[in-house]
Design an enzyme around this catalytic site. Structure first.
Site, PDB file in Angstrom:
ATOM      1  CE  LYS A 207     -11.582 -43.475   1.641  1.00  0.00           C
ATOM      2  NZ  LYS A 207     -11.506 -43.937   0.245  1.00  0.00           N
TER       3      LYS A 207
ATOM      4  CB  SER B  10     -12.104 -40.843  -2.070  1.00  0.00           C
ATOM      5  OG  SER B  10     -11.806 -42.147  -1.836  1.00  0.00           O
TER       6      SER B  10
ATOM      7  CB  SER C  60      -9.822 -43.948  -3.612  1.00  0.00           C
ATOM      8  OG  SER C  60     -10.824 -42.892  -4.496  1.00  0.00           O
TER       9      SER C  60
END
Ligand code: GLN
Length: 492
Positions: A79, A154, A178
């Site tokens: 990420k 997210s 997330s």
């Protein structure tokens, strides 16, 4: 071999160790797929092909020399919130569009030490604020199951990359869902560990008392491999817990589903907005777990109504403080030709941050301001304690708690939910962060539009092995986790 992307982490590990294929072949295979397919999914912000091939060659040499770990030579996507030395780390923001960290996040460093090969950095909602990945400065990532839908957020890029077979597994972060919600929207397994289990050093902060990194993968077994690498004490993170890390792979059959007491919170299945298909699939999965020998026990979680307001005070309050470091002075975006220092701060921050981030900074600043601190922030902290106590009381009579991960399946891109609608979508995930507990999402079927549905299991503190083990056994008895989005079937 054309189907290397179909192999599980265990199969990759064994294949590399047995010289069935090299890390270079595997890495080239994934890089080719990214080149061919990612234009449709847009999961990657940065592809690090050159570095990946160098790492792959080093991994092949280590395997030959007999220095391999279980994951040496296996590719991963990080990420874009984890700092990577020498490679851009954007947090999905214009503010950090050109930011190159001078150091690696602990999670990244541990991955390197274990021999993982970094394919690149994947997209996310700006500063991890959101549930769709649409707030990224770099544009929306698409859900591999339906390209006109969001992958969740997210950690949407982390989930989409794995669901499209553009990475065998990925790292994500979970402040209020997330990891679990994008895993749910993309038909994957994702684990949010106990707060303090995975180091936050070098992980760009959203809300520090809630943030926690964890794995997103196809199965509990794949997650267990990555969790073994990510977890552990880190002196560089003052909230990291100094506690031995379980061997999650060795423990995959360690918890018996027979006799497992699964708590079903009464309040959770009557939530306004819970989709009928989601409810049905989750109930079917619980029935399956019951057939496998577990007992379903109805429980009370009386604080359910307080989850959304509490989280949406505490998270923005912490964010407003954390994000004050982005001021156009030290690093990150700086506006053109500032008149004076105030102009520099103001314009750098209003030009560098997107709308959702600005909104949360405003809410958080308000909640922390002298006149409102007690009425909002302190009160939210008190309610947070009650939410935690609610869970702890439940764990006196059950081993795990079941819930949907999200009330709906993936939204359409551009659905343009109001903030309140979007925040209500976090109802099942945010309390877990407020309490600091671990939880896992497992795919349990599809809705009428063939979009994945996820079951969430919440555990007591430090029960990562138990959660992975329960899901592993469910996955041995079912095949939802083996289903692939059509785009993942495409060959490069
Ligand atoms: N959707 C939640 C939010 O917008 C959770 C985000 C997260 O876990 N990073 O804050």
């Amino acid at each position: 071999m054309t189907d290397l992307h179909r192999l599980s982490i265990r199969e990759l590990s064994e294949g590399l160790a047995g010289a069935k294929f090299s890390s270079r072949e595997l890495t080239e295979h994934y890089l080719k797929r990214i080149e061919k397919i990612d234009a449709q999914v847009q999961s990657y912000v940065t592809v690090t092909a050159e570095q990946a091939l160098t790492q792959a060659d080093a991994a092949d040499a280590a395997i030959k020399a007999g220095h391999a770990t279980a994951l040496t030579g296996v590719p991963i996507a990080h990420k874009d919130i984890f700092c990577t030395q020498g490679i851009k780390t954007t947090a999905g923001s214009k503010m950090l569009d050109n930011f190159i960290s001078p150091y690696d996040a602990t999670v990244v460093a541990k991955g390197k030490a274990a021999g993982l090969v970094t394919l690149g950095k994947v997209n996310m909602d700006e500063f991890a604020m959101g549930s769709t990945s649409e707030s990224s400065y770099f544009g929306a990532t698409k859900n591999p199951w339906a390209l006109d839908h969001v992958p969740g957020g997210s950690s949407g890029g982390s989930a989409a990359a794995v669901a499209a077979d553009l990475a065998p597994f990925s790292t994500g972060t979970d402040t209020g869902g997330s990891i679990r919600q994008p895993a749910s929207f993309c038909g994957l397994t994702g684990l949010k560990p106990t707060y303090g289990r995975v180091s936050r050093f070098g992980m760009i902060a959203y809300a520090s008392s809630l943030d926690q990194g964890g794995p997103i993968a196809r199965s509990a077994e794949d997650c267990a491999y990555l969790m073994n690498v990510m977890a552990g004490h880190d002196a560089k993170d003052s909230t990291s817990v100094n506690k031995d890390v379980d061997d999650h792979v060795a423990n995959l059959n360690g918890t018996s589903v027979k006799g497992l007491r699964i708590g079903i919170p009464k309040q959770y299945f009557n939530v306004h907005g819970l989709d009928a298909d989601v409810k049905a699939r989750v109930e079917e999965s619980l029935k399956k777990l019951e057939e496998m020998g577990s007992t379903l026990v109805e429980i009370d979680l009386n604080m359910t109504e307080a989850y959304v307001p509490t989280y949406y005070l505490i998270a923005p309050a912490e964010a407003s403080s954390n994000l004050s470091r982005f001021d156009g002075v030290r690093y990150g975006y700086r506006c053109e030709d500032p008149k004076d220092i105030m102009d520099l701060y103001k314009r750098s921050r209003s030009e560098g941050f997107g709308k959702e981030v600005q909104q949360r900074i405003l809410i958080g600043t308000y909640a922390l301001s002298a006149g409102y601190y007690d009425a909002y922030y302190v009160k939210a902290q008190k309610v947070r304690r009650l939410i935690q106590q609610d869970f702890l009381k439940a764990f006196e009579s059950v081993d795990v708690i079941a819930a949907p991960s999200a009330p709906t399946t993936a939204y359409r891109i551009g659905a343009n939910l109001s903030p309140v609608e979007m925040y209500l979508g976090d109802i099942y995930t945010i309390a877990v962060n407020l309490a600091g507990l671990p939880a896992i999402n497992a795919p349990v079927g599809f809705d009428k539009d063939n979009l994945p549905v996820g079951l969430q299991l919440i555990g007591n503190y430090w029960s990562e092995s138990q959660l992975l083990s329960v899901v592993h056994q469910y996955q041995q008895a079912t095949d939802w986790h083996t289903k692939r989005a059509a785009i993942a079937e495409e060959n490069a």
